[in-house]
Design a protein around this motif. Structure first.
Motif, PDB file in Angstrom:
ATOM      1  N   ASP A 232     -58.677  56.277   1.288  1.00 46.38           N
ATOM      2  CA  ASP A 232     -58.943  57.288   0.567  1.00 46.38           C
ATOM      3  C   ASP A 232     -59.490  58.548   1.402  1.00 46.38           C
ATOM      4  O   ASP A 232     -60.037  58.067   2.560  1.00 46.38           O
ATOM      5  CB  ASP A 232     -60.059  57.053  -0.660  1.00 46.38           C
ATOM      6  CG  ASP A 232     -60.054  57.973  -1.592  1.00 46.38           C
ATOM      7  OD1 ASP A 232     -59.019  58.786  -1.784  1.00 46.38           O
ATOM      8  OD2 ASP A 232     -60.946  57.952  -2.250  1.00 46.38           O
ATOM      9  N   GLU A 233     -59.454  59.491   1.176  1.00 45.83           N
ATOM     10  CA  GLU A 233     -59.749  60.785   1.998  1.00 45.83           C
ATOM     11  C   GLU A 233     -61.106  60.954   1.604  1.00 45.83           C
ATOM     12  O   GLU A 233     -61.997  60.571   0.572  1.00 45.83           O
ATOM     13  CB  GLU A 233     -59.172  62.050   1.854  1.00 45.83           C
ATOM     14  CG  GLU A 233     -59.548  62.762   0.386  1.00 45.83           C
ATOM     15  CD  GLU A 233     -58.900  64.078   0.426  1.00 45.83           C
ATOM     16  OE1 GLU A 233     -58.102  64.743   1.342  1.00 45.83           O
ATOM     17  OE2 GLU A 233     -58.612  64.424  -0.666  1.00 45.83           O
ATOM     18  N   VAL A 234     -62.251  61.722   2.614  1.00 45.13           N
ATOM     19  CA  VAL A 234     -63.376  61.884   2.381  1.00 45.13           C
ATOM     20  C   VAL A 234     -63.666  63.333   2.737  1.00 45.13           C
ATOM     21  O   VAL A 234     -62.971  63.958   3.600  1.00 45.13           O
ATOM     22  CB  VAL A 234     -64.442  61.413   3.485  1.00 45.13           C
ATOM     23  CG1 VAL A 234     -65.770  61.699   3.274  1.00 45.13           C
ATOM     24  CG2 VAL A 234     -64.601  59.572   3.122  1.00 45.13           C
TER      25      VAL A 234
ATOM     26  N   LEU B  80     -66.045  51.696   5.468  1.00 41.28           N
ATOM     27  CA  LEU B  80     -66.872  52.856   5.189  1.00 41.28           C
ATOM     28  C   LEU B  80     -66.559  53.027   3.807  1.00 41.28           C
ATOM     29  O   LEU B  80     -65.374  53.357   3.309  1.00 41.28           O
ATOM     30  CB  LEU B  80     -66.088  54.004   6.070  1.00 41.28           C
ATOM     31  CG  LEU B  80     -66.982  55.297   5.813  1.00 41.28           C
ATOM     32  CD1 LEU B  80     -67.205  55.799   7.331  1.00 41.28           C
ATOM     33  CD2 LEU B  80     -66.262  56.450   4.921  1.00 41.28           C
ATOM     34  N   VAL B  81     -67.627  53.299   3.048  1.00 35.47           N
ATOM     35  CA  VAL B  81     -67.760  53.688   1.607  1.00 35.47           C
ATOM     36  C   VAL B  81     -68.026  54.925   1.447  1.00 35.47           C
ATOM     37  O   VAL B  81     -68.882  55.576   1.965  1.00 35.47           O
ATOM     38  CB  VAL B  81     -68.348  52.768   0.634  1.00 35.47           C
ATOM     39  CG1 VAL B  81     -67.636  51.255   0.814  1.00 35.47           C
ATOM     40  CG2 VAL B  81     -69.811  52.609   0.960  1.00 35.47           C
ATOM     41  N   ASN B  82     -67.497  55.721   0.338  1.00 37.17           N
ATOM     42  CA  ASN B  82     -67.789  56.958  -0.020  1.00 37.17           C
ATOM     43  C   ASN B  82     -68.548  56.905  -1.182  1.00 37.17           C
ATOM     44  O   ASN B  82     -68.056  56.574  -2.542  1.00 37.17           O
ATOM     45  CB  ASN B  82     -66.418  57.764  -0.304  1.00 37.17           C
ATOM     46  CG  ASN B  82     -66.749  59.328  -0.766  1.00 37.17           C
ATOM     47  OD1 ASN B  82     -67.701  59.639  -1.156  1.00 37.17           O
ATOM     48  ND2 ASN B  82     -65.709  60.075  -0.468  1.00 37.17           N
ATOM     49  N   HIS B  83     -69.998  57.221  -1.125  1.00 37.72           N
ATOM     50  CA  HIS B  83     -70.797  57.059  -2.419  1.00 37.72           C
ATOM     51  C   HIS B  83     -70.621  58.094  -3.283  1.00 37.72           C
ATOM     52  O   HIS B  83     -70.768  57.720  -4.497  1.00 37.72           O
ATOM     53  CB  HIS B  83     -72.199  57.189  -1.743  1.00 37.72           C
ATOM     54  CG  HIS B  83     -72.441  55.959  -1.383  1.00 37.72           C
ATOM     55  ND1 HIS B  83     -73.013  54.678  -1.484  1.00 37.72           N
ATOM     56  CD2 HIS B  83     -72.539  55.594   0.205  1.00 37.72           C
ATOM     57  CE1 HIS B  83     -73.219  53.933  -0.540  1.00 37.72           C
ATOM     58  NE2 HIS B  83     -72.938  54.550   0.594  1.00 37.72           N
ATOM     59  N   THR B  84     -69.980  59.209  -2.995  1.00 41.39           N
ATOM     60  CA  THR B  84     -69.673  60.275  -3.824  1.00 41.39           C
ATOM     61  C   THR B  84     -68.631  60.005  -4.778  1.00 41.39           C
ATOM     62  O   THR B  84     -68.582  60.250  -6.147  1.00 41.39           O
ATOM     63  CB  THR B  84     -69.294  61.594  -3.287  1.00 41.39           C
ATOM     64  OG1 THR B  84     -70.628  61.968  -2.157  1.00 41.39           O
ATOM     65  CG2 THR B  84     -69.001  62.891  -4.090  1.00 41.39           C
TER      66      THR B  84
END
Length: 168
Positions: free
Chosen positions: A77-79, A105-109
């Motif tokens: 997924d993109e950040v 790497l996790v995206n908290h948003t």
């Protein structure tokens, strides 16, 4: 491919590093550039190794360090700029001179796994520049992490060709 773990699953492992993606990370496509992901994962792994004792004092007193042997960066997924991310190092296996791990790497948003960096690293004598056995005290600290991580009920999709292997 196995299903991606959830944010709550990944965060069962302490964050080695956490930040908000700044404007200097943006590429011409309007999202975070691959170089910044790679650097973030690398710094997070360094933070985790420092926590386990592989720091400047370790390199100076023992004359050893850790060299990268193999890496595989995979995107899910993109950040975008302004989103909060963290990297969590999951220990997978260890042998006498090498270890295998994956940084998630996790995206908290968005609440999703954005990417992973799977690594094989070698413990190296900094004088000879050759792989050297991981000392017992460091091996014990890595093994404690491996034991905890082996009890996790979730998996991360892995490359499939990487890992700890016996030399022919």
């Amino acid at each position: 491919m196995s299903a991606l773990p959830t944010l709550s699953e990944v965060t069962q492992i302490r964050a080695a590093r956490r930040t908000v993606a700044g404007p200097e990370w943006e590429d011409e496509n309007g999202h975070v550039n691959v170089l910044h992901f790679y650097g973030f994962h690398s710094h997070a792994a360094d933070d985790e190794l420092t926590r386990l004792g592989v720091d400047d004092d370790y390199r100076a007193s023992r004359g050893c360090g850790v060299f990268s042997v193999e890496h595989h960066l995979r995107f899910f997924d993109e950040v975008r700029i302004g989103e909060e991310v963290s990297a969590h190092l999951r220990w997978l296996e260890r042998a006498d001179k090498v270890f295998h791990a994956v940084s998630v790497l996790v995206n908290h948003t968005t609440g999703r796994v954005a990417n992973t960096l799977e690594v094989v690293e070698a413990h190296v004598d900094l004088t000879t520049r050759r792989a050297r056995s991981i000392p017992d005290d460091l091996a014990a600290r890595i093994d404690r992490e491996l034991l905890v991580h082996s009890g996790l009920t979730w998996q991360v999709p892995l490359n499939g060709s990487m890992g700890v292997r016996a030399r022919p």
